[in-house]
Design a protein around this motif. Sequence first.
Motif, PDB file in Angstrom:
ATOM      1  N   ALA A  65      66.566  -6.335  47.256  1.00  0.00           N
ATOM      2  CA  ALA A  65      67.315  -5.680  45.961  1.00  0.00           C
ATOM      3  C   ALA A  65      68.178  -4.761  46.611  1.00  0.00           C
ATOM      4  CB  ALA A  65      66.145  -4.595  45.271  1.00  0.00           C
ATOM      5  N   LEU A  66      67.986  -4.039  47.693  1.00  0.00           N
ATOM      6  CA  LEU A  66      69.022  -3.277  48.199  1.00  0.00           C
ATOM      7  C   LEU A  66      70.289  -4.003  48.651  1.00  0.00           C
ATOM      8  CD1 LEU A  66      66.675  -0.791  50.025  1.00  0.00           C
ATOM      9  CD2 LEU A  66      68.200  -0.096  48.085  1.00  0.00           C
ATOM     10  N   ALA A  67      70.131  -4.977  49.401  1.00  0.00           N
ATOM     11  CA  ALA A  67      71.040  -6.015  49.934  1.00  0.00           C
ATOM     12  C   ALA A  67      71.888  -6.526  49.159  1.00  0.00           C
ATOM     13  CB  ALA A  67      70.347  -7.226  50.964  1.00  0.00           C
ATOM     14  N   SER A  68      71.401  -6.944  47.859  1.00  0.00           N
ATOM     15  CA  SER A  68      72.104  -7.508  46.749  1.00  0.00           C
ATOM     16  C   SER A  68      73.085  -6.609  45.962  1.00  0.00           C
ATOM     17  CB  SER A  68      71.325  -8.134  45.681  1.00  0.00           C
ATOM     18  OG  SER A  68      70.191  -7.308  45.037  1.00  0.00           O
ATOM     19  N   ALA A  69      72.628  -5.084  46.119  1.00  0.00           N
ATOM     20  CA  ALA A  69      73.659  -4.110  45.499  1.00  0.00           C
ATOM     21  C   ALA A  69      75.072  -4.152  45.877  1.00  0.00           C
ATOM     22  CB  ALA A  69      72.985  -2.900  45.677  1.00  0.00           C
ATOM     23  N   ARG A  70      75.946  -3.843  44.863  1.00  0.00           N
ATOM     24  CA  ARG A  70      77.155  -3.565  45.111  1.00  0.00           C
ATOM     25  C   ARG A  70      77.533  -2.236  46.005  1.00  0.00           C
ATOM     26  NH1 ARG A  70      81.653  -0.080  42.571  1.00  0.00           N
ATOM     27  NH2 ARG A  70      79.769   1.368  41.833  1.00  0.00           N
ATOM     28  N   ARG A  71      76.725  -1.130  45.628  1.00  0.00           N
ATOM     29  CA  ARG A  71      76.579   0.111  46.540  1.00  0.00           C
ATOM     30  C   ARG A  71      75.036   0.471  46.369  1.00  0.00           C
ATOM     31  NH1 ARG A  71      79.527   3.657  49.013  1.00  0.00           N
ATOM     32  NH2 ARG A  71      81.204   2.260  48.702  1.00  0.00           N
ATOM     33  N   ILE A  72      74.740   1.207  47.538  1.00  0.00           N
ATOM     34  CA  ILE A  72      73.509   1.757  47.694  1.00  0.00           C
ATOM     35  C   ILE A  72      73.739   3.050  47.587  1.00  0.00           C
ATOM     36  CG2 ILE A  72      71.493   1.912  49.010  1.00  0.00           C
ATOM     37  CD1 ILE A  72      72.111  -1.002  50.220  1.00  0.00           C
ATOM     38  N   TYR A  73      73.004   3.991  46.786  1.00  0.00           N
ATOM     39  CA  TYR A  73      72.944   5.358  46.938  1.00  0.00           C
ATOM     40  C   TYR A  73      71.320   5.797  47.461  1.00  0.00           C
ATOM     41  CZ  TYR A  73      76.852   5.194  43.743  1.00  0.00           C
ATOM     42  OH  TYR A  73      78.223   5.143  43.381  1.00  0.00           O
ATOM     43  N   CYS A  74      71.582   6.544  48.361  1.00  0.00           N
ATOM     44  CA  CYS A  74      70.332   7.204  49.248  1.00  0.00           C
ATOM     45  C   CYS A  74      69.805   8.474  48.743  1.00  0.00           C
ATOM     46  CB  CYS A  74      70.457   6.966  50.739  1.00  0.00           C
ATOM     47  SG  CYS A  74      70.921   5.192  51.332  1.00  0.00           S
ATOM     48  N   LEU A  75      68.670   8.644  48.234  1.00  0.00           N
ATOM     49  CA  LEU A  75      68.333  10.051  48.024  1.00  0.00           C
ATOM     50  C   LEU A  75      66.976  10.408  48.649  1.00  0.00           C
ATOM     51  CD1 LEU A  75      68.604  12.584  46.178  1.00  0.00           C
ATOM     52  CD2 LEU A  75      67.555  11.260  44.188  1.00  0.00           C
ATOM     53  N   GLY A  76      67.076  11.429  49.131  1.00  0.00           N
ATOM     54  CA  GLY A  76      65.451  12.298  49.519  1.00  0.00           C
ATOM     55  C   GLY A  76      65.948  13.573  49.997  1.00  0.00           C
ATOM     56  N   LEU A  77      65.076  14.504  49.466  1.00  0.00           N
ATOM     57  CA  LEU A  77      65.356  15.834  49.282  1.00  0.00           C
ATOM     58  C   LEU A  77      63.854  16.385  50.169  1.00  0.00           C
ATOM     59  CD1 LEU A  77      66.387  16.614  45.810  1.00  0.00           C
ATOM     60  CD2 LEU A  77      67.771  16.275  47.847  1.00  0.00           C
ATOM     61  N   ARG A  78      64.392  17.574  50.534  1.00  0.00           N
ATOM     62  CA  ARG A  78      63.157  18.178  51.394  1.00  0.00           C
ATOM     63  C   ARG A  78      62.671  17.362  52.586  1.00  0.00           C
ATOM     64  NH1 ARG A  78      62.631  23.111  48.511  1.00  0.00           N
ATOM     65  NH2 ARG A  78      60.842  23.666  50.006  1.00  0.00           N
ATOM     66  N   SER A  79      61.187  17.322  52.590  1.00  0.00           N
ATOM     67  CA  SER A  79      60.907  16.352  53.878  1.00  0.00           C
ATOM     68  C   SER A  79      61.349  15.118  53.780  1.00  0.00           C
ATOM     69  CB  SER A  79      59.212  16.591  53.815  1.00  0.00           C
ATOM     70  OG  SER A  79      58.730  16.007  52.423  1.00  0.00           O
ATOM     71  N   SER A  80      61.608  14.465  52.629  1.00  0.00           N
ATOM     72  CA  SER A  80      62.118  13.063  52.613  1.00  0.00           C
ATOM     73  C   SER A  80      63.704  12.936  52.625  1.00  0.00           C
ATOM     74  CB  SER A  80      61.792  12.718  51.152  1.00  0.00           C
ATOM     75  OG  SER A  80      60.423  12.835  50.772  1.00  0.00           O
ATOM     76  N   HIS A  81      64.306  14.055  53.176  1.00  0.00           N
ATOM     77  CA  HIS A  81      65.836  14.011  53.468  1.00  0.00           C
ATOM     78  C   HIS A  81      65.875  12.945  54.490  1.00  0.00           C
ATOM     79  CE1 HIS A  81      69.473  15.347  55.244  1.00  0.00           C
ATOM     80  NE2 HIS A  81      70.042  15.442  54.301  1.00  0.00           N
ATOM     81  N   SER A  82      65.179  13.260  55.624  1.00  0.00           N
ATOM     82  CA  SER A  82      65.296  12.328  56.881  1.00  0.00           C
ATOM     83  C   SER A  82      65.121  10.892  56.514  1.00  0.00           C
ATOM     84  CB  SER A  82      64.566  12.816  58.225  1.00  0.00           C
ATOM     85  OG  SER A  82      63.141  12.793  57.869  1.00  0.00           O
ATOM     86  N   VAL A  83      64.314  10.768  55.805  1.00  0.00           N
ATOM     87  CA  VAL A  83      64.074   9.125  55.532  1.00  0.00           C
ATOM     88  C   VAL A  83      65.311   8.502  54.658  1.00  0.00           C
ATOM     89  CG1 VAL A  83      62.714   7.459  53.898  1.00  0.00           C
ATOM     90  CG2 VAL A  83      61.745   9.638  54.922  1.00  0.00           C
ATOM     91  N   ALA A  84      65.778   9.349  53.811  1.00  0.00           N
ATOM     92  CA  ALA A  84      67.104   8.887  53.061  1.00  0.00           C
ATOM     93  C   ALA A  84      68.390   8.668  53.945  1.00  0.00           C
ATOM     94  CB  ALA A  84      67.374   9.416  51.801  1.00  0.00           C
TER      95      ALA A  84
END
Length: 296
Positions: free
Chosen positions: A133-152
């Motif tokens: 699903a990500l590979a087929s996107a025109r653009r990928i927006y990555c969101l992760g805040l606080r402890s999940s910031h490093s993941v995104a």
Amino acid sequence: MDQGPLADRIIKAFDTMSGQLQAGARYVLERPRDVALLSMREQARQAGVQPATMTRLAKHLGMDGYDRVRELYAAAVRDGDIGFAGKAGAQLASQKLRGDKALAAEMLHSIGKQIERLAAPDRLDRVVAAARALASARRIYCLGLRSSHSVAWHLHYVLSLVGERSTHIDGIAATGADALARATNRDVLLVASVLPYTRLTVELAEYAVGQGMVVVAITDSEVAPLAQIAQHAVIVATDSPSFFHAMSPAFVVAEILGAIIAGRGGDDALATLQHTDAHLAALNTHLKPRGNKKTS
């Protein structure tokens, strides 16, 4: 809830308890919500002790019986008062009893098992579906805040090496969400969040769905807010002997997604990587390996 109602009392009394009482006490420290929700017999079973032990534990702590313990924790859950400090009590007691090395070994064993479970066929199917699903996107927006910031951020960084389709939604000057103003229904939001869920993360995911975007979530439960919102959800474990939840499995998922997306990019991704390598070399970005020193 920032702290279980009896956490301080349990920690102070821990050294005066028998081994069985300590097992019950550790359960109360580690599972404050279960203390409020499960029967005493079920709690005793999960703690590996007899129900009578839980009653003795309550009396050791100055309570009339275990029903009073459950009442206190039920009230705390209703008020939303158990959080990191509640788990910290369990870690402190265990670390004091067993030592630093045991804590480190237990954390490594736990994380290793969590990552191993990601290789189960049903979980691999979810990871691959999310990557496609990500590979087929025109653009990928990555969101992760606080402890999940490093993941995104890590996924965004990997994707930035193989193309220009990734946008990292950050919170600098409270303008991070502005990036979504340019998003369309041909774009995908990759969003990461685990308990305790960050409110803004969930709100932005809901906004993205409203805009017609596909949402891919990395989260910790089938009933997590993001799992209810996302078209694709990869579920990761976060249990940890530490007071802080484990983020390693979520980070591993981000690494796998990045690798699959890059691989599906084919020759275009390879050409971009070659350009990236040339750019980094021109800027002398990385230290070069030391050559063998001549000996006389």
